[in-house]
Scaffold this motif. Sequence first.
Motif, PDB file in Angstrom:
ATOM      1  N   ARG A  60       2.847   9.504  -3.530  1.00 52.22           N
ATOM      2  CA  ARG A  60       3.324   8.442  -4.416  1.00 52.22           C
ATOM      3  C   ARG A  60       3.317   7.096  -3.681  1.00 52.22           C
ATOM      4  O   ARG A  60       2.924   6.067  -4.229  1.00 52.22           O
ATOM      5  N   GLN A  61       3.731   7.128  -2.427  1.00 55.07           N
ATOM      6  CA  GLN A  61       3.747   5.899  -1.642  1.00 55.07           C
ATOM      7  C   GLN A  61       2.333   5.383  -1.420  1.00 55.07           C
ATOM      8  O   GLN A  61       2.070   4.180  -1.492  1.00 55.07           O
ATOM      9  N   GLN A  62       1.401   6.314  -1.151  1.00 57.86           N
ATOM     10  CA  GLN A  62       0.033   5.898  -0.872  1.00 57.86           C
ATOM     11  C   GLN A  62      -0.664   5.363  -2.120  1.00 57.86           C
ATOM     12  O   GLN A  62      -1.440   4.401  -2.034  1.00 57.86           O
ATOM     13  N   THR A  63      -0.407   5.967  -3.276  1.00 60.46           N
ATOM     14  CA  THR A  63      -1.044   5.474  -4.495  1.00 60.46           C
ATOM     15  C   THR A  63      -0.569   4.066  -4.833  1.00 60.46           C
ATOM     16  O   THR A  63      -1.322   3.267  -5.393  1.00 60.46           O
ATOM     17  N   LYS A  64       0.689   3.769  -4.500  1.00 55.08           N
ATOM     18  CA  LYS A  64       1.186   2.404  -4.706  1.00 55.08           C
ATOM     19  C   LYS A  64       0.361   1.413  -3.895  1.00 55.08           C
ATOM     20  O   LYS A  64       0.004   0.332  -4.367  1.00 55.08           O
ATOM     21  N   LYS A  65       0.035   1.800  -2.651  1.00 53.35           N
ATOM     22  CA  LYS A  65      -0.773   0.911  -1.804  1.00 53.35           C
ATOM     23  C   LYS A  65      -2.167   0.727  -2.379  1.00 53.35           C
ATOM     24  O   LYS A  65      -2.724  -0.372  -2.375  1.00 53.35           O
TER      25      LYS A  65
ATOM     26  N   VAL B  74      -5.412  10.872 -13.615  1.00 56.41           N
ATOM     27  CA  VAL B  74      -6.037  11.825 -12.696  1.00 56.41           C
ATOM     28  C   VAL B  74      -4.993  12.435 -11.766  1.00 56.41           C
ATOM     29  O   VAL B  74      -4.982  13.649 -11.525  1.00 56.41           O
ATOM     30  N   LEU B  75      -4.099  11.595 -11.258  1.00 62.40           N
ATOM     31  CA  LEU B  75      -3.054  12.098 -10.365  1.00 62.40           C
ATOM     32  C   LEU B  75      -2.168  13.109 -11.088  1.00 62.40           C
ATOM     33  O   LEU B  75      -1.842  14.175 -10.552  1.00 62.40           O
TER      34      LEU B  75
ATOM     35  N   MET C 211     -10.680  10.389  -6.089  1.00 66.11           N
ATOM     36  CA  MET C 211     -10.370   8.975  -5.884  1.00 66.11           C
ATOM     37  C   MET C 211     -11.589   8.206  -5.395  1.00 66.11           C
ATOM     38  O   MET C 211     -11.826   7.062  -5.797  1.00 66.11           O
ATOM     39  N   VAL C 212     -12.383   8.823  -4.514  1.00 61.25           N
ATOM     40  CA  VAL C 212     -13.631   8.186  -4.069  1.00 61.25           C
ATOM     41  C   VAL C 212     -14.569   8.005  -5.257  1.00 61.25           C
ATOM     42  O   VAL C 212     -15.207   6.950  -5.422  1.00 61.25           O
TER      43      VAL C 212
END
Length: 827
Positions: free
Chosen positions: A210-215, A264-265, A625-626
């Motif tokens: 969750r933290q990484q998707t925010k970035k 997707v997530l 994601m890529v």
Amino acid sequence: MQKSEIVGLTSAEANQILKSEGHNELPAEGKRSPFSIVKGVIGEPMFALLITAAIIYLIIGDLKDALVLSGFAMISVAITIIQEWRSEKVLEALRDLTSPRALVLRDGNPQRIAGREVVRGDIIILAEGDRVPADAKLVTPDIILTDESLLTGESMPVTKNADTDNMIYAGTLIVRGSARAIVTATGLKSEIGKIGQALHSVEMEQPRLRQQTKKIVMIFALISGVLSGLVVLLYGLLHHDWLQGALSGLALGMAMLPEEFPLVLTVFMVMGAWRISKVHVLTRKASAIETLGSATVLCTDKTGTLTQNKMSIVYLKADEQEWSGDTAEHISPEIMHLLKSGAMASKLDSYDSMDIAFFENPLLKSEGGSHLKPDFQFGLQPSLLMMAEGYQQDDKSYNVFAKGAPETIAKACRLSPEQTQKILGDVGNLAKKGLRILAVAEAQLAAGMSPPDSADQFEYRFLGLVGFADPLRENVPAAVAECRTAGIRIIMITGDFPVTAQSIAAQAGLNHKIVLTGDEVGKLDEAGLQNAVKTTNIFARISPDQKLRIVQALKANGDVVAMTGDGVNDAPSLKAAHIGVAMGLRGTDVAREASSIVLLDDNFASLVHTIALGRRIYDNLRKAMVYIVAVHVPIAGLALLPLIFDKPLILTPLLIALMEMVIDPACSIVLEAEQAERNVMKRPPRSPSSPLLTSSALLWGGTQGGIALAILGAMWVIAHQNGMTEKEIRSLIFISLIIINLSLILINRSFSASILKIFKHKNPILGWGTIGMAVLFAIIFFTPFSKELFNLGDVHFHDVMFALLAGIISMVLLEGMKPIFRGKAFN
């Protein structure tokens, strides 16, 4: 004892106490209402982005796009709500299943009531098999055995009596005997309640994904904002139409925003939870799946997690003859007689784990013997740790069988000091191996004689020793070995004795040379404990607060901690760990509600399967994601080209919405179903600081998208040179984009395998997805309503061939470039 204590409370007194002190239960903090689940899901930044996008489309006057975006946002929210609500329902069923009822004295009469209605001062009546409903003090002289493993982690029953150890605790099980006790504490004031209260001060770890998707969203938003600003500026300066420039810039920004990410997530986590449920694991929080895949340390309880939480006979010794658990070896008559005699000294319908072990022993079962009802019996006494049962024979004499503590049986047999010393020496050696030892003896009582007053007054003959152990689960060694190969360190944290912990650790294949006890942990400060957990894999005689300290020390060292457990004593550490894994069958409500994952079959191996699935899910999510990054480049580029060259729009906002909210997520599901990479459990866990998308991965996605855009741009130029109409060009580019989309999916199916090897990998979703794309293609291009809705022109056979050629060219070029990025993008 006062009279009121003998007869218990009156109904009026009980109701008064219930009103003042509350029900005998813990707050169900883990239970979430549908409203709270909806609120939590909609409050996520990613879902907020979807709704914001819909609002922006509404503001610029495109109601159709706004409704489409809103509809897909609601569908993605509904998927998450259904999954979480189903998980909560399963937990509620487990909670109801384990809710104990209680037999109490009310108004001087026994009454069966719900456990939550027990109050302080109640007299509870307990028998074998009963779950203790509240903390209580024994008031009758009977001796009982209680199973406190859910509270302390200790697998052996604990002896209780009114004279010495007279406290019994909520959640424990009566395994032998019966007694009455007066309730001293209920609800949050009980020992279980105190642990429950400690959970309020422990913060659950936020999922790193969750933290990484925010970035990632911030990166996309930043790039989108910069490019949109440039479009507004350039369009205004070149065409002197600032309003149209603003609308064009906004359209480009929306084309670049990752609307697919939240959908997707969500789909990946929900599908992951479904896949994991197939190995009997309930995912309470879907986002915990990816965290488990990155675990570097797995802290596990011993009793009921690594072991079966039941006693088995693993050793027999009679007349210098030994049996060590191998059912294939020859069994002497002396050994068999020892085993049968021990069974005859046991209660057939007992809840005592040692009694059960006799009757479940395969040697005894193979004999097909039956157990008779005893004519007289002697139970355990506080001052005499042995029990005996007598059976009348045809000649009216009695055969008497006894079992108990070795020193007690030796004394009852009137052995010499030398004989006793030798037996106790054997007991000591066996205890060092983690075994619990009972001695067995037999005696005869002549016909016409009455049994004596005490079990030790017969003329006994010593038969031998019986060794018990809580056996290791059969699949644990293989699971431990797989974890070691995967670079996951396993730490055993138990309330049991060091010798027992070392024995189980050795059987499981754990490094058991260094053992740290609770007393030693208590003497360490935080820095000392952080240093100790780096090299210690076995912790014994550990209290609940020390479990929590160990987990926190590991986290402070930078480890990603998974904690398994089933008892109340595990709950604080389950909640504090990055991922808490509770046992579903025998676990407590407190443990389940503090966890993120529940093993429904209590199988340690299921956890290892879950780790492998977690890694597979995360790998496939990175691939998706890529892919999304790659497909956004041509979409954004095709939105920008007409603005630069003052041509009509190639992709309308509705086509962009269709691509980003239907076609792209549907293609991503193909990647979700992709098989695991060959080395998924042969590589170390990824670094906790490793981003979901590294700069190399973003570059690889951008390269894929750049090649796709170059091909589509060339087709756009050629189409204009050939005099095609606006709608015909739009149709050609849209078909080509869909086919290139498929080539991007094929390229991203594997990090390492070539595209020829990839075709050998089974992925039924790919086949169904291709059919679905063809059906969607037919609906859009061959129904008048759809063609009008999306503002498309006619499609000719040579257009389809041209689009297929574009897809093949893109696939060949990207396959050639794949080795360049293989090592960098995904390591």
